[in-house]
Design a protein around this motif. Sequence first.
Motif, PDB file in Angstrom:
ATOM      1  N   GLN A 164      53.782  22.828 -20.027  1.00 49.70           N
ATOM      2  CA  GLN A 164      54.519  21.239 -19.412  1.00 49.70           C
ATOM      3  C   GLN A 164      53.582  20.913 -18.615  1.00 49.70           C
ATOM      4  O   GLN A 164      52.964  19.710 -18.556  1.00 49.70           O
ATOM      5  CB  GLN A 164      55.292  21.438 -18.633  1.00 49.70           C
ATOM      6  CG  GLN A 164      56.530  21.735 -19.980  1.00 49.70           C
ATOM      7  CD  GLN A 164      58.060  21.592 -19.204  1.00 49.70           C
ATOM      8  OE1 GLN A 164      58.410  21.226 -17.589  1.00 49.70           O
ATOM      9  NE2 GLN A 164      59.734  22.551 -19.171  1.00 49.70           N
ATOM     10  N   GLN A 165      52.464  21.880 -17.663  1.00 53.06           N
ATOM     11  CA  GLN A 165      51.657  20.955 -16.440  1.00 53.06           C
ATOM     12  C   GLN A 165      49.900  20.591 -17.945  1.00 53.06           C
ATOM     13  O   GLN A 165      49.696  19.568 -17.682  1.00 53.06           O
ATOM     14  CB  GLN A 165      50.931  21.600 -15.424  1.00 53.06           C
ATOM     15  CG  GLN A 165      50.303  21.560 -14.778  1.00 53.06           C
ATOM     16  CD  GLN A 165      49.752  22.314 -13.460  1.00 53.06           C
ATOM     17  OE1 GLN A 165      50.450  22.814 -12.983  1.00 53.06           O
ATOM     18  NE2 GLN A 165      48.644  21.272 -12.550  1.00 53.06           N
ATOM     19  N   ASN A 166      49.868  21.340 -18.189  1.00 56.96           N
ATOM     20  CA  ASN A 166      48.349  21.605 -18.832  1.00 56.96           C
ATOM     21  C   ASN A 166      48.518  20.279 -20.345  1.00 56.96           C
ATOM     22  O   ASN A 166      47.314  21.030 -20.898  1.00 56.96           O
ATOM     23  CB  ASN A 166      47.447  22.264 -18.519  1.00 56.96           C
ATOM     24  CG  ASN A 166      47.038  22.762 -17.304  1.00 56.96           C
ATOM     25  OD1 ASN A 166      47.095  21.554 -16.224  1.00 56.96           O
ATOM     26  ND2 ASN A 166      47.638  23.788 -16.849  1.00 56.96           N
ATOM     27  N   TYR A 182      43.899  30.702 -19.761  1.00 58.02           N
ATOM     28  CA  TYR A 182      43.340  30.036 -19.652  1.00 58.02           C
ATOM     29  C   TYR A 182      42.642  30.077 -19.092  1.00 58.02           C
ATOM     30  O   TYR A 182      42.843  29.976 -17.445  1.00 58.02           O
ATOM     31  CB  TYR A 182      44.274  29.077 -19.977  1.00 58.02           C
ATOM     32  CG  TYR A 182      45.189  28.699 -20.808  1.00 58.02           C
ATOM     33  CD1 TYR A 182      43.882  27.523 -21.770  1.00 58.02           C
ATOM     34  CD2 TYR A 182      45.864  29.415 -21.872  1.00 58.02           C
ATOM     35  CE1 TYR A 182      44.142  27.727 -23.326  1.00 58.02           C
ATOM     36  CE2 TYR A 182      46.700  28.411 -22.989  1.00 58.02           C
ATOM     37  CZ  TYR A 182      45.451  27.938 -23.840  1.00 58.02           C
ATOM     38  OH  TYR A 182      45.915  27.461 -25.020  1.00 58.02           O
ATOM     39  N   GLN A 183      41.520  29.331 -18.501  1.00 60.03           N
ATOM     40  CA  GLN A 183      40.568  28.959 -17.448  1.00 60.03           C
ATOM     41  C   GLN A 183      40.070  27.455 -17.988  1.00 60.03           C
ATOM     42  O   GLN A 183      39.532  27.186 -19.315  1.00 60.03           O
ATOM     43  CB  GLN A 183      39.314  29.651 -17.711  1.00 60.03           C
ATOM     44  CG  GLN A 183      39.718  30.920 -17.679  1.00 60.03           C
ATOM     45  CD  GLN A 183      38.054  31.933 -17.286  1.00 60.03           C
ATOM     46  OE1 GLN A 183      37.920  31.697 -18.426  1.00 60.03           O
ATOM     47  NE2 GLN A 183      38.955  33.478 -17.781  1.00 60.03           N
ATOM     48  N   LYS A 184      39.725  26.326 -17.280  1.00 54.36           N
ATOM     49  CA  LYS A 184      39.358  25.339 -16.991  1.00 54.36           C
ATOM     50  C   LYS A 184      37.759  25.384 -17.894  1.00 54.36           C
ATOM     51  O   LYS A 184      36.654  26.048 -17.171  1.00 54.36           O
ATOM     52  CB  LYS A 184      39.180  24.741 -16.145  1.00 54.36           C
ATOM     53  CG  LYS A 184      39.209  23.059 -15.974  1.00 54.36           C
ATOM     54  CD  LYS A 184      39.980  22.233 -14.711  1.00 54.36           C
ATOM     55  CE  LYS A 184      40.030  20.520 -15.314  1.00 54.36           C
ATOM     56  NZ  LYS A 184      40.977  20.498 -16.348  1.00 54.36           N
ATOM     57  N   PRO A 224      40.879  32.985 -23.218  1.00 56.11           N
ATOM     58  CA  PRO A 224      40.384  34.174 -23.147  1.00 56.11           C
ATOM     59  C   PRO A 224      40.510  35.121 -23.780  1.00 56.11           C
ATOM     60  O   PRO A 224      40.385  36.298 -24.364  1.00 56.11           O
ATOM     61  CB  PRO A 224      38.876  34.396 -22.697  1.00 56.11           C
ATOM     62  CG  PRO A 224      39.951  33.556 -20.869  1.00 56.11           C
ATOM     63  CD  PRO A 224      41.047  32.753 -20.974  1.00 56.11           C
ATOM     64  N   GLU A 225      41.732  35.125 -24.085  1.00 60.69           N
ATOM     65  CA  GLU A 225      42.506  36.557 -24.131  1.00 60.69           C
ATOM     66  C   GLU A 225      44.068  35.791 -25.737  1.00 60.69           C
ATOM     67  O   GLU A 225      44.575  34.837 -25.326  1.00 60.69           O
ATOM     68  CB  GLU A 225      43.017  37.018 -23.061  1.00 60.69           C
ATOM     69  CG  GLU A 225      44.244  38.121 -24.231  1.00 60.69           C
ATOM     70  CD  GLU A 225      44.683  38.717 -22.983  1.00 60.69           C
ATOM     71  OE1 GLU A 225      44.031  39.803 -22.760  1.00 60.69           O
ATOM     72  OE2 GLU A 225      45.921  38.254 -22.279  1.00 60.69           O
ATOM     73  N   LYS A 262      39.102  39.511 -27.253  1.00 58.65           N
ATOM     74  CA  LYS A 262      39.203  38.934 -26.057  1.00 58.65           C
ATOM     75  C   LYS A 262      37.452  38.431 -25.777  1.00 58.65           C
ATOM     76  O   LYS A 262      36.942  38.798 -26.439  1.00 58.65           O
ATOM     77  CB  LYS A 262      38.457  40.141 -25.217  1.00 58.65           C
ATOM     78  CG  LYS A 262      40.544  40.441 -24.527  1.00 58.65           C
ATOM     79  CD  LYS A 262      40.374  42.029 -23.672  1.00 58.65           C
ATOM     80  CE  LYS A 262      42.300  41.749 -23.471  1.00 58.65           C
ATOM     81  NZ  LYS A 262      41.629  43.096 -22.110  1.00 58.65           N
ATOM     82  N   TYR A 263      37.507  37.167 -24.804  1.00 56.18           N
ATOM     83  CA  TYR A 263      36.591  36.052 -25.320  1.00 56.18           C
ATOM     84  C   TYR A 263      35.364  36.461 -23.988  1.00 56.18           C
ATOM     85  O   TYR A 263      36.405  36.543 -23.119  1.00 56.18           O
ATOM     86  CB  TYR A 263      36.750  34.830 -25.591  1.00 56.18           C
ATOM     87  CG  TYR A 263      37.085  34.808 -27.065  1.00 56.18           C
ATOM     88  CD1 TYR A 263      36.458  35.263 -27.569  1.00 56.18           C
ATOM     89  CD2 TYR A 263      38.689  34.651 -27.065  1.00 56.18           C
ATOM     90  CE1 TYR A 263      36.768  34.786 -29.707  1.00 56.18           C
ATOM     91  CE2 TYR A 263      38.834  34.606 -28.594  1.00 56.18           C
ATOM     92  CZ  TYR A 263      38.497  34.348 -29.247  1.00 56.18           C
ATOM     93  OH  TYR A 263      38.489  35.161 -30.304  1.00 56.18           O
TER      94      TYR A 263
END
Length: 113
Positions: free
Chosen positions: A34-36, A61-63, A71-72, A86-87
Motif C-alpha cells: 500500500q505505501q510504495n 525490496y530495496q530502493k 533482490p529475492e 537472489k540478486y
Amino acid sequence: MISQFHEDTWQGRPVYVVGAKAGDLHAPQFWIDQQNLYFVRMLRPAGKDGTQLQETQFNKYQKLGGGWMAPEVVFMIDGKVLTTEKYSDMHADVELDPKLFDPQFWTTVHWKE
C-alpha cells in the motif's frame, strides 16, 4: 476477477489484494504494497486440474535509482519452495550498448565485460 478487491497484511505491511475476496487464497490474485505500490505476491491455481496453488513472492525490496528492486523472488507450489532467485550487486541507471537489443549482435556484444 479485477472487481474483487480487499486490504490485507503481508510480511507485516498493509497490502491491496486484487482478484479475490478476503480469505480466498485459491482465486488468481496479486498483492501490492500500500505505501510504495510495488508488487509483492501473486497466487493462482496450478496443475492439470487447478487444485494446486502456485505462489510467487517478491521479497526484501530495496530502493534503487528512481524505483524499487526485489533482490529475492521465491516460486512455490502448495507452500513448497521450488526455486529462489537472489540478486546482488544491483545497479541503476547503467548505460547499455544499443547493440545488446539488436539480434544481429547477440553473439558478439555482452552486457558485462
